[in-house]
Write an enzyme that holds these catalytic residues in place. Structure first.
Site: not given
Length: 166
Positions: A121, A133
């Site tokens: 998250e 990411y």
């Protein structure tokens, strides 16, 4: 900071089951948390308590010249799914590939354990983290609207990202 042919001397280690041997490392992770997660830092006690759970592991990156923690990844594996709970690099060492090294080590380990995927998250306003990411192969799978609430500031969405190994 001393360099070896332009490259820092780093090692990645997993903290063993015997947490009492790693109190200093856990405290250094908490210290980094306090710097990079100023709104929601996890304390030494929180980290130590979490590490008491069988499913939670901590990898740290050690600068062998100074013998200090410069990065970390706290993650959980439950059955065929893993989740990064926290990942961070000390600001003095950011943008030097430390997080990428953590991801490479973690990915190898999780694939060897036959894990199907890895979740994390991230705040929707954390563009450097999102870019990292995505570079690692994560894709957006869900958005939690207004998840991060701060007094006198607009709410920020949480992005749930996934890396699939299958």
């Amino acid at each position: 900071m001393r360099k070896n042919k332009g490259v820092m001397m780093l090692i990645i280690k997993h903290l063993s089951e015997e947490l009492s041997e790693h109190q200093r490392d856990i405290q250094e992770v908490a210290d980094i948390e306090a710097v990079i997660q100023s709104q929601d830092a996890w304390s030494y006690q929180t980290l130590n308590d979490l590490l008491g759970q069988d499913s939670i592991r901590l990898m740290v990156v050690i600068n062998t010249v100074k013998s200090d923690v410069v990065g970390y990844c706290l993650y959980q594996v439950v059955f065929e799914q893993a989740e990064i709970l926290r990942i961070g690099t000390h600001p003095d060492y950011q943008r030097r590939g430390i997080a990428s090294k953590l991801f490479a080590t973690l990915n190898d380990e999780l694939k060897a354990k036959k894990v199907d995927g890895l979740l994390l998250e991230v705040r929707a306003d954390n563009m450097p983290a999102i870019a990292l990411y995505e570079q690692q192969g994560f894709i957006l799978i869900h958005r939690r609207k207004g998840y991060y609430q701060q007094l006198h500031n607009p709410a920020v969405d949480a992005l749930i990202m996934q890396l699939s190994y299958i």
